[in-house]
Design a protein around this motif. Structure first.
Motif, PDB file in Angstrom:
ATOM      1  N   ARG A  91      24.660  46.019  44.149  1.00 54.06           N
ATOM      2  CA  ARG A  91      25.627  44.972  44.926  1.00 54.06           C
ATOM      3  C   ARG A  91      25.653  44.465  46.207  1.00 54.06           C
ATOM      4  N   ILE A  92      24.587  44.770  46.177  1.00 53.66           N
ATOM      5  CA  ILE A  92      24.101  44.006  47.466  1.00 53.66           C
ATOM      6  C   ILE A  92      23.736  42.726  47.453  1.00 53.66           C
ATOM      7  N   PHE A  93      23.409  42.391  46.026  1.00 49.09           N
ATOM      8  CA  PHE A  93      22.835  41.036  45.706  1.00 49.09           C
ATOM      9  C   PHE A  93      24.692  40.580  45.231  1.00 49.09           C
ATOM     10  N   VAL A  94      25.717  40.586  44.871  1.00 44.44           N
ATOM     11  CA  VAL A  94      26.521  40.177  44.891  1.00 44.44           C
ATOM     12  C   VAL A  94      27.380  40.068  46.405  1.00 44.44           C
ATOM     13  N   ALA A  95      27.034  41.136  47.631  1.00 44.56           N
ATOM     14  CA  ALA A  95      27.101  40.395  48.662  1.00 44.56           C
ATOM     15  C   ALA A  95      26.879  39.599  49.320  1.00 44.56           C
ATOM     16  N   GLY A  96      25.363  39.726  49.218  1.00 42.59           N
ATOM     17  CA  GLY A  96      24.977  38.434  49.802  1.00 42.59           C
ATOM     18  C   GLY A  96      24.958  36.646  49.565  1.00 42.59           C
ATOM     19  N   ALA A  97      25.442  37.090  48.103  1.00 38.81           N
ATOM     20  CA  ALA A  97      25.652  35.711  47.254  1.00 38.81           C
ATOM     21  C   ALA A  97      26.828  35.248  47.298  1.00 38.81           C
ATOM     22  N   SER A  98      27.653  36.473  48.000  1.00 37.82           N
ATOM     23  CA  SER A  98      29.294  36.331  48.531  1.00 37.82           C
ATOM     24  C   SER A  98      28.748  35.239  50.192  1.00 37.82           C
ATOM     25  N   LEU A  99      28.480  36.259  50.208  1.00 38.76           N
ATOM     26  CA  LEU A  99      28.639  35.470  52.261  1.00 38.76           C
ATOM     27  C   LEU A  99      28.075  34.484  51.697  1.00 38.76           C
ATOM     28  N   PHE A 100      26.691  34.167  51.068  1.00 42.18           N
ATOM     29  CA  PHE A 100      25.859  32.786  51.251  1.00 42.18           C
ATOM     30  C   PHE A 100      27.091  31.878  51.189  1.00 42.18           C
ATOM     31  N   ALA A 101      28.185  31.410  49.986  1.00 37.30           N
ATOM     32  CA  ALA A 101      29.383  30.862  49.378  1.00 37.30           C
ATOM     33  C   ALA A 101      29.340  30.540  50.730  1.00 37.30           C
ATOM     34  N   ALA A 102      30.637  31.790  51.358  1.00 36.42           N
ATOM     35  CA  ALA A 102      31.412  31.603  51.935  1.00 36.42           C
ATOM     36  C   ALA A 102      30.863  30.482  53.728  1.00 36.42           C
ATOM     37  N   LEU A 106      31.666  27.194  55.178  1.00 41.82           N
ATOM     38  CA  LEU A 106      31.935  26.782  56.480  1.00 41.82           C
ATOM     39  C   LEU A 106      31.166  25.381  56.882  1.00 41.82           C
ATOM     40  N   GLY A 107      29.499  25.612  56.906  1.00 36.25           N
ATOM     41  CA  GLY A 107      28.646  24.463  57.286  1.00 36.25           C
ATOM     42  C   GLY A 107      29.120  23.514  56.611  1.00 36.25           C
ATOM     43  N   GLY A 108      29.761  23.147  55.468  1.00 35.07           N
ATOM     44  CA  GLY A 108      29.979  21.858  54.601  1.00 35.07           C
ATOM     45  C   GLY A 108      31.214  21.388  55.920  1.00 35.07           C
ATOM     46  N   LEU A 109      31.615  22.198  56.094  1.00 31.76           N
ATOM     47  CA  LEU A 109      33.386  21.839  56.462  1.00 31.76           C
ATOM     48  C   LEU A 109      32.802  21.721  58.432  1.00 31.76           C
ATOM     49  N   GLY A 114      27.511  23.731  67.011  1.00 39.37           N
ATOM     50  CA  GLY A 114      28.214  24.756  66.763  1.00 39.37           C
ATOM     51  C   GLY A 114      28.344  25.656  65.846  1.00 39.37           C
ATOM     52  N   MET A 115      29.888  25.354  64.730  1.00 41.75           N
ATOM     53  CA  MET A 115      29.852  25.367  63.676  1.00 41.75           C
ATOM     54  C   MET A 115      29.034  25.393  62.735  1.00 41.75           C
ATOM     55  N   LEU A 116      28.272  24.721  62.532  1.00 40.05           N
ATOM     56  CA  LEU A 116      27.071  24.726  61.592  1.00 40.05           C
ATOM     57  C   LEU A 116      26.175  25.660  61.448  1.00 40.05           C
ATOM     58  N   ILE A 117      25.433  26.302  62.878  1.00 42.51           N
ATOM     59  CA  ILE A 117      24.723  26.759  63.062  1.00 42.51           C
ATOM     60  C   ILE A 117      24.831  27.934  63.118  1.00 42.51           C
ATOM     61  N   THR A 118      26.094  28.674  63.648  1.00 42.40           N
ATOM     62  CA  THR A 118      26.360  29.306  62.893  1.00 42.40           C
ATOM     63  C   THR A 118      26.661  29.743  61.339  1.00 42.40           C
ATOM     64  N   ALA A 119      26.860  28.808  60.641  1.00 49.75           N
ATOM     65  CA  ALA A 119      27.467  29.080  59.494  1.00 49.75           C
ATOM     66  C   ALA A 119      25.615  29.501  58.837  1.00 49.75           C
ATOM     67  N   ARG A 120      24.982  28.027  59.126  1.00 46.47           N
ATOM     68  CA  ARG A 120      23.041  28.343  58.695  1.00 46.47           C
ATOM     69  C   ARG A 120      22.837  29.975  59.068  1.00 46.47           C
ATOM     70  N   LEU A 121      23.576  30.487  60.201  1.00 49.85           N
ATOM     71  CA  LEU A 121      22.948  32.008  60.414  1.00 49.85           C
ATOM     72  C   LEU A 121      23.173  33.003  59.698  1.00 49.85           C
ATOM     73  N   VAL A 122      24.621  32.730  59.429  1.00 44.28           N
ATOM     74  CA  VAL A 122      24.947  33.037  57.630  1.00 44.28           C
ATOM     75  C   VAL A 122      24.372  33.371  57.072  1.00 44.28           C
ATOM     76  N   GLN A 123      24.432  31.881  56.490  1.00 44.08           N
ATOM     77  CA  GLN A 123      23.526  31.583  55.048  1.00 44.08           C
ATOM     78  C   GLN A 123      22.739  32.727  55.466  1.00 44.08           C
ATOM     79  N   GLY A 124      21.317  32.609  56.117  1.00 47.84           N
ATOM     80  CA  GLY A 124      20.423  33.721  56.709  1.00 47.84           C
ATOM     81  C   GLY A 124      20.931  34.679  56.366  1.00 47.84           C
TER      82      GLY A 124
END
Length: 499
Positions: A91-102, A106-109, A114-124
């Motif tokens: 369950r946590i793996f799926v949640a983490g992978a989904s968060l990573f994808a989102a 966001l980072g690619g767009l 500031g938006m890129l750094i926010t995306a990288r924080l969430v990726q981590g």
């Protein structure tokens, strides 16, 4: 549902009785680990393109693209493991992978830094949820013994080689597509990981697991983030300005609060009793300083190659690739010597070689330096030393630790390396920027005088990085007193990732 009740008889099975298809399960877990490790380094060769596209001036702000990921990944790694044990690893793996994808989407767009750094924080954060969950599921699917050791060998190889693969993949995507694809590429991989996990991996949890320390994780990561922000912005705000002093004060207050919370928590994120072991303390502090020094190589050299020498992203990736081979050689040497001489000499010699490589870069790097005669020899010496160090650090961190604390000890080691990398990169960019600003002549950034000042600033950063590695060697020699008989390398023990 599979629970942790000792060694599991028979093959791993799903809740409905189906036998787990282990080859495909390992593929899903290995693919996710590669994505996590790869993302530490994949953006490095894209940094100059990101700087131009998002109009970023100065390496101190650009460093957040790397630091943002490592901060939240290292800061939430322990919490991710506890959440997985308590709520269910799949369950946590799926949640983490989904968060990573989102976050990757966001980072690619991203249209701003500031938006890129926010995306990288969430990726981590997503990576911190995925990594411990995946490793725990691997131990559930594969029975203890030869079967698990082989699976852990695949895991360790991916962890060790992910940084190099990231440099090459990042170079290919940046050169032939766009820097945005170093983030977009994670989306289909993460989606495949989610689908694969739901279809191929059994759910499991530790029925003995207790609570999880969310306040501790938030305070630790928040304090470190504020501290890095103060270090990065110190040159802009002024080191004696009220804003810098207040920001540093807030960072100290948050970190002190973290210590207070951990000492009072029923189930703390970091159990300070573990640090009664001199070897574990020495290994974790060593990993902190190794990370602080090592990240400078990738960050500064990629900028030197592309901005000063005009390397393409792909050529820059291949130029750093030899490091991987020498890390493997150093690790092989260390593995052979570990049970003969113990980890202490390796923890002195390894960082010493690393510091020598850093100083060679600092003393000889210039705008017109040759890669073959200046950069490559220094990289090889540095990588050889780091390969020797990683194996000794991992063995020292888990030697003598009770089995029930082995997972926490390994997570502390990896967290220390990631957090050290984030803090070290902030310090080194602050030092190098201050040096460049102090000696740069008036004129455009492309003028020979400014370029020379820029390289001089990076050289000073390498000097400080060499100091960090030297401190790691002093710590290893002072605190780690294990005998050869005390350390038996764990089969497939995960090495500290670089990048």
């Amino acid at each position: 549902m599979t629970t942790d009740t000792g060694q599991r008889p028979g093959p791993a099975r799903h809740a409905d009785g189906r036998e787990v298809r282990k080859g495909l399960a390992l593929l899903v877990l290995a693919m996710s680990q590669l994505m996590i490790v790869l993302d530490v380094s994949i953006v490095n060769v894209a940094l100059p393109d990101i700087s131009r596209a998002l109009h970023v001036h100065g390496s101190e702000d650009l460093s957040w693209v790397v630091t943002g990921y490592t901060l939240t990944f290292g800061g939430f790694l322990l919490l991710g493991g506890k959440l997985a044990d308590r709520l269910g690893r799949r369950r946590i793996f799926v949640a983490g992978a989904s968060l990573f994808a989102a976050a990757s989407l966001l980072g690619g767009l991203a249209g701003s830094l500031g938006m890129l750094i926010t995306a990288r924080l969430v990726q981590g954060l997503g990576g911190a949820l995925m990594a411990p969950s995946a490793l725990s599921m691997l131990t559930v699917v594969f029975a203890e013994g030869r079967e698990r050791n082989r699976a852990l060998g695949v895991w360790a190889a991916i962890s060790a080689g992910g940084a190099a693969i990231g440099l090459i993949v990042g170079g290919v995507l940046t050169e032939y597509a766009s820097w945005r694809w170093v983030l977009f590429v994670n989306v289909p991989v993460a989606v495949l990981a989610v689908v694969g996990a739901l279809r191929l991996l059994p759910e499991s949890r530790d029925e003995r697991a207790r609570g999880f320390d969310v306040p501790g994780a938030v305070l630790a990561t928040g304090g470190l983030t504020v501290l890095v922000y103060a270090l990065v912005k110190g040159n802009d705000f002024g080191w004696g300005s009220a804003r810098t002093v207040l920001t540093l004060g807030l960072a100290v207050a948050l970190l002190v609060a973290f210590v207070v919370v951990e000492r009072r928590a029923v189930d703390p994120l970091v159990d300070f009793r573990l640090f009664r072991s001199r070897s574990l303390l020495g290994a974790d502090l060593g990993a902190l300083f190794i990370g602080a020094g090592l990240f400078a190589v990738f960050f500064f050299l990629v900028l030197w190659m592309q901005l000063v020498h005009g390397y393409s992203p792909l050529r820059a990736g291949f130029a750093i690739l030899p490091m991987t081979g020498f890390i493997v050689v150093g690790a092989a040497i260390s593995s052979q010597l570990l049970t003969r001489i113990g980890p202490r000499p390796l923890l002195v010699v390894g960082p010493g070689l690393g510091a020598a490589g850093m100083l060679a870069l600092a003393l000889r790097l210039a705008p017109d330096s040759s890669y073959a005669s200046v950069v490559l020899p220094a990289l090889c010496v540095l990588a050889l030393g780091m390969g020797m160090t990683f194996v000794a650090l991992t063995s020292s961190a888990v030697a003598g630790v009770p089995p029930e604390d082995a997972g926490v000890a390994s997570a502390l080691l990896n967290s220390g390396q990631q957090i050290g990398g984030a803090l070290g990169l902030a310090i080194l960019t602050a030092v190098s920027t201050a040096r460049t600003d102090a000696i740069a002549p008036a004129g455009p950034p492309t003028s020979p005088g400014y370029v020379s000042a820029l390289v001089d600033g990076w050289a000073l950063g390498f000097v400080v990085a060499a100091g960090f590695l030297a401190v790691a060697g002093i710590i290893g020699g002072s605190l780690v007193r294990l005998r050869p008989a005390d350390v038996v390398p764990e089969p497939g023990a995960e090495p500290v990732a670089v990048g």
